[in-house]
Structure formats: C-alpha cells, structure tokens
Design an enzyme around this catalytic site. Structure first.
Site, PDB file in Angstrom:
ATOM      1  N   LYS A 141       0.805  -1.182  -0.075  1.00 56.77           N
ATOM      2  CA  LYS A 141       0.083  -0.050  -0.086  1.00 56.77           C
ATOM      3  C   LYS A 141       0.845   1.229   0.014  1.00 56.77           C
ATOM      4  O   LYS A 141       1.939   1.361   0.277  1.00 56.77           O
ATOM      5  CB  LYS A 141      -0.889   0.108   1.285  1.00 56.77           C
ATOM      6  CG  LYS A 141      -1.786  -1.091   1.211  1.00 56.77           C
ATOM      7  CD  LYS A 141      -2.598  -1.123   2.678  1.00 56.77           C
ATOM      8  CE  LYS A 141      -3.594  -2.284   2.565  1.00 56.77           C
ATOM      9  NZ  LYS A 141      -4.741  -1.933   1.737  1.00 56.77           N
ATOM     10  N   ARG A 178     -10.077 -11.672   1.039  1.00 60.97           N
ATOM     11  CA  ARG A 178     -10.891 -12.892   0.391  1.00 60.97           C
ATOM     12  C   ARG A 178     -10.160 -14.130   0.407  1.00 60.97           C
ATOM     13  O   ARG A 178     -11.076 -15.122   0.532  1.00 60.97           O
ATOM     14  CB  ARG A 178     -11.280 -12.382  -1.124  1.00 60.97           C
ATOM     15  CG  ARG A 178      -9.912 -12.389  -2.144  1.00 60.97           C
ATOM     16  CD  ARG A 178     -10.220 -11.537  -3.270  1.00 60.97           C
ATOM     17  NE  ARG A 178     -10.411 -10.193  -2.902  1.00 60.97           N
ATOM     18  CZ  ARG A 178     -10.716  -9.264  -3.784  1.00 60.97           C
ATOM     19  NH1 ARG A 178     -10.702  -9.447  -5.002  1.00 60.97           N
ATOM     20  NH2 ARG A 178     -10.848  -7.942  -3.405  1.00 60.97           N
TER      21      ARG A 178
END
Length: 500
Positions: free
Chosen positions: A277, A351
């Site tokens: 990030k 996920r």
C-alpha cells in the site's frame, strides 16, 4: 445502572432530569406540567419565547434555582411528533448524553413518557435510551498518561414512567447489551496492531467463550496445514506472528441444525504484502480486523441475551506482512476447499482468508452464512462512508439481513453479482480462480470470489470498508471504530426464521 420508578415529583432529588419535547408540547402533561407549576410558569414562558426549543436534537439546560429538588432540567428537542423515528430518538438521546458527559454528572433522571409518540411505544423508547447511552458515552482511552483529578461519569440513570416497571427494565437491559457489544467491537478496532495480534484476538475469543459458555476452538498453524488451509496460510507466510483460525459455537436449540455462520475477516494489520500500500493508505490498517470485531461483538450480545438459535462464529486471523517468506504475485495456492487460486494481488488477501473460513464454517454445520469484512476500497468509491455494501446468492435470506440492518440503524445497499462477474474470477489460465481480475467493479469481484466458496449455501457478504471507522463524530459515534454490523448480526440471530 438503571432504576425504574413510576412517578417523578418536584421533591425528588436529582442532579438533572431529561424531558423530551415535540411540537405538540402543549399537550404534554405529567412531569412537564408539574415542573412548570413548581417553576411558576417560567418553563412555558421559555418555550413560548423560543429559549427552550422542540427542534430536533436541540438540547436546552435550565437551572431550577432551588424551586425543584432536581437541580437541572434538560429539554431534548425531538422535532415534529409525527416524524419521530426509533433511530431519530436514539440520536436525540445520544446528543443529550454527549452534552451531559462533559458536565461531570454521576446520575441522571429521564422522564421516559415524554419521549413517547404514536409510533414510539415504551419498550422502544427504553431500548433507544439505553443503547444510545452506551454508544454516545463510549470513549477509547488510548495510552496517554491520565490526569490526577478523579474522573466522574454517569453511573446511575433513574427512569420515570407510568408503564410496567419490569417490562421497561427488560427493554433497558436489551438496549444496553446491544450498545455495550458494539462498544466492545469498537475497542478491538481501535487497538494498535502491536497490541492486538492474531494470538491476542484468539485469547479474547476464548475469554468470551469462558464467560458465556460457548464451545471454542482455536486452530494453530500445524492443524491448518493438516486441514489444507492453504489460502490463510499463504497470507500468513510473511509474518512473525502465528495465524489463528478462531471458532465459537453457541447452541440455542436442542439440535445442531439451522446453523447461522458468522464469518469475520481478522487481518490485524495489512501492509498489502508485495502489492504494498502507499504510505497514506497503510496508516490505519490496524482496523482491517473490523469484521472479526463485529462478529465478536455480536457473540457478546448473543451470550448475554441467549436467543433460541444456533450460531457458529469463524474468524481467520493473521497479519499480512512482507518478508523473504511472504507470498508473491503470480503464486498459485490451494484453498481448503481444494480450489486453486492464482494470486494476482497480495493486497486482496481478505478474500483469501475468508475462503478457508467459509469452507470451515460449512464443515461446522453452517447452513446460512454472513461474512463481514473491510474488503475493498471499491465499495467506498461506490457507496461512500455511510453505507455498507451487501451481496448475496439468496433473496429470502438477504431480506432477513436487510431487515436486521434497518432495525439496527446500520444501512446497507445491495450490489449485484452476475454470471459475467463469476467468469472474471474464474478466468485464470493456470488455476481455478484468480484473486483480483482488475480494478473495474472491484467490490463485486471480491464478493464474487468469496461466493465461489459459499457455493449453494445461502450467503450474504457485507463489505464494511467504508463504514468500519469514521473520522467525523456524531450523536452516537466518536472518531475511530464504529463497531458497525455488530447489532445487525445480533438482531439477525435473534429474529431469524428458517425459510422452509
């Protein structure tokens, strides 16, 4: 905390008394009338001149100057009587308690009957009062040195009503339990990543289990390897902290059937891995376990209220770090279900851990699934910071989740998953699935991926990336974790009906 009495009299000694006021205040009798008479009609004058307002969320405090044994009267504007809603009433109570929080009071009285309308009955008003009190007075103390002066906070609330005392007490208890469970979730979200590792989260869950008699299981890394939880283990590869698969079971029925599975993403810190990030995006990633916090907050409420339902809570927990051992883009991993996954984005790790958790929840008998996760920035682009994104494979089950969210005051909006969306997550040339088909419809891609593991089990996915935290204080919230979906999940369990 709460005491219920039938009548308020001017001779009752209180630090302050809350009175609700609508545009139809002239028709209010009881407490307002008695207080006005004892104040020689001055309250009526102040209302008439606009110094005491009935406008929604206006708070007016007047000193009784010895004319009443109650030192202060706090008038809470509710707006037009016909427009008062349950959620609006909570906000009005919240505004009042936030204002009183800074007044160094230790006790408060509430004229509950002045907060009733044609649509708001006594149990609703009592629930709104106690839940709002818990939510509005919440504070995460953090780690600053504390001042020497003793802290004073509201510890006693006396509720005056003509209604049945035991019924009111029961509603006050339920509302307060919902508020406290949400606050527990908020605190977990607010804790720094070095203060809340996967091991700490597991320990917290075990303490809940001991307190409420839940059956508990915490899988260690070796057990996950034996069970083939390759998706969760891949995310954990770069970490110094061991992963945990946390399971809590609550059995509210004689038979273990019609089980609701609550699955919460428990990434205690997310660097993004090798898909790292940016520096502005990495700050605040301690909150990437807000889904797990919501599930644990809901389990606290369930433990307190003991609904007649069966629930299994499953939380996959690890951090997502970078090291020489970390998983990489282009890796292929094998999930617990046996499905292989091509990793195109290591920052789409939520996920992956949810994939194994959903498979494990089904192995524990879950026949209905709700997963909660700070999954995608895409849902914030689509819906902003006030609305949770929802996805489903089952209309009737989703309706029950939606009804719970409306009642909880935690709004959600459904987004679609089409066959073409499913095709995109199945589009890998070398594996069954890929974890990130591209930026377009990113929130939908995340949901579609998780849906591959829910398969035919009725399932709802809740993406709380935008709603799990707030940087704007409100009547019921402070800056930081919101505990969002805690109350929705608990209400779903409490009100759930099996669709035959």
């Amino acid at each position: 905390m709460f005491t219920v009495k039938n009548t308020w009299k001017p001779s009752i000694e209180l630090e302050c008394l809350l009175i609700g006021l609508t545009d139809q205040h002239s028709g209010q009798g009881g407490t307002l009338k008695e207080a006005d008479q004892a104040m020689e009609g001055q309250i009526s004058v102040l209302i008439k001149e606009g110094d005491i307002s009935w406008k929604k969320k206006s708070i007016t405090i007047i000193h009784t100057l010895g004319k009443l044994s109650t030192k202060k009267l706090v008038f809470v504007g509710l707006g037009k009587k016909k427009d008062v809603s349950f959620e609006g009433l909570k906000e009005c109570f919240g505004k009042a308690f936030k204002q009183l929080k800074g007044s160094r009071l230790s006790s408060v009285g509430v004229d509950l009957d002045s907060f009733l309308t044609d649509d708001i009955e006594v149990p609703d008003a009592a629930h709104a009062l106690s839940e709002a009190f818990a939510l509005a007075t919440y504070e995460f103390e953090g780690y600053k040195q504390k001042p020497n002066e003793p802290e004073r906070k509201i510890e006693d609330i006396t509720v005056f009503t003509n209604a049945d005392v035991e019924e009111v007490k029961a509603s006050l208890t339920v509302g307060y339990v919902y508020g406290k469970g949400t606050n527990s979730a908020r605190t977990l979200v607010n804790l720094p990543g070095n203060m809340l590792t996967a091991s700490d989260l597991a320990q917290y869950a075990l303490e809940l289990a001991e307190k409420y008699g839940f059956e508990a299981e915490v899988l260690e890394k070796e057990e996950m390897q034996n069970l083939g939880m390759g998706a969760l283990l891949a995310v954990n590869q770069g970490s110094e902290q061991p992963p945990k698969m946390i399971v809590l079971k609550y059995q509210g029925k004689a038979e273990w059937k019609d089980v609701i599975g609550l699955v919460g993403k428990g990434i205690t810190f997310d660097t993004g891995g090798y898909s790292i990030k940016p520096k502005d995006g990495i700050v605040g990633m301690k909150t990437d376990m807000a889904g797990a916090a919501a599930v644990l907050g809901a389990m606290e409420i369930i433990g307190e209220l003991k609904p007649e339902q069966n629930v299994v809570a499953v939380i996959p927990s690890t951090d997502n770090m970078i090291s020489g051992h970390a998983f990489k883009p282009d890796d292929v991993i094998t999930s617990m279900s046996g499905k292989t996954i091509e990793v195109l984005n290591t920052d789409a790790e939520g996920r992956l851990v949810l994939a194994d958790a959903i498979t494990y929840a089904k192995q524990h008998g879950a026949e209905y699934l709700v997963d909660v996760a700070t999954l995608t920035g895409g849902v914030i682009i689509a819906l902003g910071n006030e609305m949770t994104g929802a996805f489903t494979n089952n209309e009737s089950f989703f309706e029950q989740v939606l009804e719970a969210s409306v009642e909880a005051g935690e709004p959600m909006w459904r987004l679609p998953i089409t066959e073409k969306d499913k095709e995109r997550v199945r589009s890998s040339r070398i594996a069954d699935l890929n974890n990130s088909p591209g930026r377009e419809g990113h929130a939908i891609m995340g949901a579609a991926f998780i849906g591959e593991f829910a398969e035919d089990t009725p399932w709802v996915h809740l993406d709380i990336a935008g709603t799990a935290t707030t940087n704007k204080p409100s009547e019921l919230n402070v800056v930081g974790g919101t505990g969002v979906m805690t109350r929705t999940l608990a209400l779903l369990v409490e009100r759930f009906e099996v669709n035959e």
